[in-house]
Enzyme design. Structure first.
Site, PDB file in Angstrom:
ATOM      1  N   SER A 142       0.881  -1.184   0.000  1.00  0.00           N
ATOM      2  CA  SER A 142       0.000   0.000   0.000  1.00  0.00           C
ATOM      3  C   SER A 142       0.909   1.220   0.000  1.00  0.00           C
ATOM      4  CB  SER A 142      -0.845  -0.021   1.284  1.00  0.00           C
ATOM      5  OG  SER A 142      -1.417   1.255   1.533  1.00  0.00           O
ATOM      6  N   TYR A 155      -1.734  -1.177  10.436  1.00  0.00           N
ATOM      7  CA  TYR A 155      -1.733  -1.283   8.973  1.00  0.00           C
ATOM      8  C   TYR A 155      -0.425  -0.720   8.397  1.00  0.00           C
ATOM      9  CZ  TYR A 155      -3.815  -1.090   4.247  1.00  0.00           C
ATOM     10  OH  TYR A 155      -4.095  -1.259   2.908  1.00  0.00           O
TER      11      TYR A 155
HETATM   12  P1  NAD Z   1     -11.495  -6.185   0.454  1.00  0.00           P
HETATM   13  O1  NAD Z   1     -12.008  -6.067   1.846  1.00  0.00           O
HETATM   14  O2  NAD Z   1     -12.370  -5.861  -0.691  1.00  0.00           O
HETATM   15  O3  NAD Z   1     -10.897  -7.645   0.210  1.00  0.00           O
HETATM   16  C1  NAD Z   1     -10.116  -8.303   1.172  1.00  0.00           C
HETATM   17  C2  NAD Z   1     -10.045  -9.763   0.820  1.00  0.00           C
HETATM   18  O4  NAD Z   1      -9.249 -10.422   1.828  1.00  0.00           O
HETATM   19  C3  NAD Z   1     -11.407 -10.462   0.825  1.00  0.00           C
HETATM   20  O5  NAD Z   1     -11.431 -11.463  -0.175  1.00  0.00           O
HETATM   21  C4  NAD Z   1     -11.456 -11.108   2.208  1.00  0.00           C
HETATM   22  O6  NAD Z   1     -12.325 -12.231   2.274  1.00  0.00           O
HETATM   23  C5  NAD Z   1      -9.999 -11.509   2.340  1.00  0.00           C
HETATM   24  N1  NAD Z   1      -9.609 -11.767   3.720  1.00  0.00           N
HETATM   25  C6  NAD Z   1      -9.744 -10.975   4.806  1.00  0.00           C
HETATM   26  N2  NAD Z   1      -9.284 -11.606   5.889  1.00  0.00           N
HETATM   27  C7  NAD Z   1      -8.846 -12.816   5.486  1.00  0.00           C
HETATM   28  C8  NAD Z   1      -8.278 -13.934   6.150  1.00  0.00           C
HETATM   29  N3  NAD Z   1      -8.059 -13.943   7.479  1.00  0.00           N
HETATM   30  N4  NAD Z   1      -7.965 -15.026   5.414  1.00  0.00           N
HETATM   31  C9  NAD Z   1      -8.203 -15.064   4.085  1.00  0.00           C
HETATM   32  N5  NAD Z   1      -8.737 -14.041   3.405  1.00  0.00           N
HETATM   33  C10 NAD Z   1      -9.059 -12.938   4.113  1.00  0.00           C
HETATM   34  O7  NAD Z   1     -10.173  -5.267   0.450  1.00  0.00           O
HETATM   35  P2  NAD Z   1      -9.275  -4.671  -0.734  1.00  0.00           P
HETATM   36  O8  NAD Z   1      -9.382  -3.201  -0.644  1.00  0.00           O
HETATM   37  O9  NAD Z   1      -9.522  -5.361  -2.012  1.00  0.00           O
HETATM   38  O10 NAD Z   1      -7.829  -5.039  -0.174  1.00  0.00           O
HETATM   39  C11 NAD Z   1      -6.995  -6.019  -0.757  1.00  0.00           C
HETATM   40  C12 NAD Z   1      -5.547  -5.691  -0.423  1.00  0.00           C
HETATM   41  O11 NAD Z   1      -5.193  -4.436  -0.996  1.00  0.00           O
HETATM   42  C13 NAD Z   1      -5.282  -5.559   1.084  1.00  0.00           C
HETATM   43  O12 NAD Z   1      -4.030  -6.126   1.400  1.00  0.00           O
HETATM   44  C14 NAD Z   1      -5.244  -4.059   1.280  1.00  0.00           C
HETATM   45  O13 NAD Z   1      -4.469  -3.694   2.385  1.00  0.00           O
HETATM   46  C15 NAD Z   1      -4.596  -3.621  -0.014  1.00  0.00           C
HETATM   47  N6  NAD Z   1      -4.820  -2.219  -0.358  1.00  0.00           N
HETATM   48  C16 NAD Z   1      -6.092  -1.735  -0.540  1.00  0.00           C
HETATM   49  C17 NAD Z   1      -6.259  -0.406  -0.875  1.00  0.00           C
HETATM   50  C18 NAD Z   1      -7.611   0.194  -1.120  1.00  0.00           C
HETATM   51  O14 NAD Z   1      -7.697   1.423  -1.251  1.00  0.00           O
HETATM   52  N7  NAD Z   1      -8.666  -0.580  -1.189  1.00  0.00           N
HETATM   53  C19 NAD Z   1      -5.139   0.431  -1.028  1.00  0.00           C
HETATM   54  C20 NAD Z   1      -3.874  -0.104  -0.823  1.00  0.00           C
HETATM   55  C21 NAD Z   1      -3.727  -1.430  -0.500  1.00  0.00           C
END
Ligand code: NAD
Length: 260
Positions: A142, A155
């Site tokens: 991130s 985080y």
């Molecule tokens: P999201 O909540 O849409 O998806 C998260 C996914 O992780 C889901 O499929 C959920 O079921 C799974 N998950 C959660 N806990 C889990 C566990 N204990 N075991 C297995 N699976 C698990 O979130 P997202 O925004 O798509 O985030 C995905 C990644 O991208 C994360 O690592 C997040 O930190 C990173 N990220 C997101 C953003 C953003 O703006 N959305 C920005 C930077 C980084």
């Protein structure tokens, strides 16, 4: 381009991980999905990917906070598809509070899922990758792997750690045909971010639209969400032949966030 390669994408039942699964499948990869969702939604997802892209798709229920589950997920991929060529460590969670109010169990969960899971997964897939002299590991970090924001202690710590872990894995495998890179997105409109927007709207007694505009306006100069498909496309590039010399890279895709 990636026809016949076998990929694990953790946290691929939603958001960024789901988009990555679509992109890799569209390039011909077989996909082991992972993440939480109800049974019907998971079966629908498996069928959709199989039918749309004509690749093999399966699902691992592994909980990324549990090292034994992660090892099982890796061996499932080898068993079902024959090998693990690509690992995308994407599963992640968020919780926000000032340090002195941050619940210890939330800290532990975020460190486990957003950082330690990537270590356990890489550890499980590297021996097979070394044997076959091919591997691509991509960690979804991130912008918070590079800079901080208040109220995100766990985080930010986990994502900074993930950036460091990525570099170590890259160095240790630099002479094999195995790369490890991290992608650092800015705001992407997923359920993880929607919750933060709704919390802010409630906290500040403003509309969700206003909270969304504030969120983008505060940090992301282009004032638009990053499209998850763009992250998928970057991963497909890293996994292909043209990405072979890119390793230990920390790639931002952040609308200018970290340029400031
Ligand atoms: P999201 O909540 O849409 O998806 C998260 C996914 O992780 C889901 O499929 C959920 O079921 C799974 N998950 C959660 N806990 C889990 C566990 N204990 N075991 C297995 N699976 C698990 O979130 P997202 O925004 O798509 O985030 C995905 C990644 O991208 C994360 O690592 C997040 O930190 C990173 N990220 C997101 C953003 C953003 O703006 N959305 C920005 C930077 C980084």
């Amino acid at each position: 381009m990636l026809k016949g390669k076998n990929a694990i994408v953790t946290g691929s039942t939603s958001g960024i991980g789901l988009a990555i699964a679509h992109t890799l499948a569209s390039e011909g990869c077989n996909i082991l999905l992972n993440g939480f969702a109800d049974k019907a939604a998971i079966s629908a997802l498996v069928s959709e990917l199989q039918q749309t892209y004509k690749v093999k798709v399966d699902y691992s229920p592994a909980d990324m906070s549990k090292p034994a589950d992660i090892a099982n997920m890796a061996s499932m991929c080898d068993r079902v598809f024959g090998s693990t060529d690509i690992l995308v460590s994407n599963a992640g969670i968020q919780f926000t509070a000032p340090v002195e109010e941050f619940p210890a169990d939330k800290w532990d969960a975020i460190i486990a899922i957003n950082l330690s899971a990537s270590f356990h997964a890489a550890k499980a897939v590297l021996p097979g990758m070394k044997k076959r002299n091919f591997g691509r590991i991509v960690n979804i970090a991130s912008v918070h792997g590079l800079v901080a924001s208040e109220h995100k202690a766990a985080y930010v710590a986990a994502k900074h750690g993930l950036v460091g872990l990525t570099k170590v894995i890259a160095l240790e495998n630099a002479q094999a045909n195995i790369t490890c890179n991290a992608i650092c997105p800015g705001w992407v409109h997923t359920p993880l971010v929607q919750k933060q927007i709704e919390d802010k709207a409630k906290e500040e007694n403003i509309s969700v639209e206003q909270a969304t505009a504030n969120l983008l306006g505060e940090k992301q100069p282009n004032k638009r969400f990053i499209q998850p498909e763009n992250i998928g496309a970057l991963i497909a590039f890293l996994c292909g032949d043209n990405g072979a010399a890119m390793t230990g890279e920390i790639l931002t895709i952040d609308g200018g966030w970290t340029a400031q």
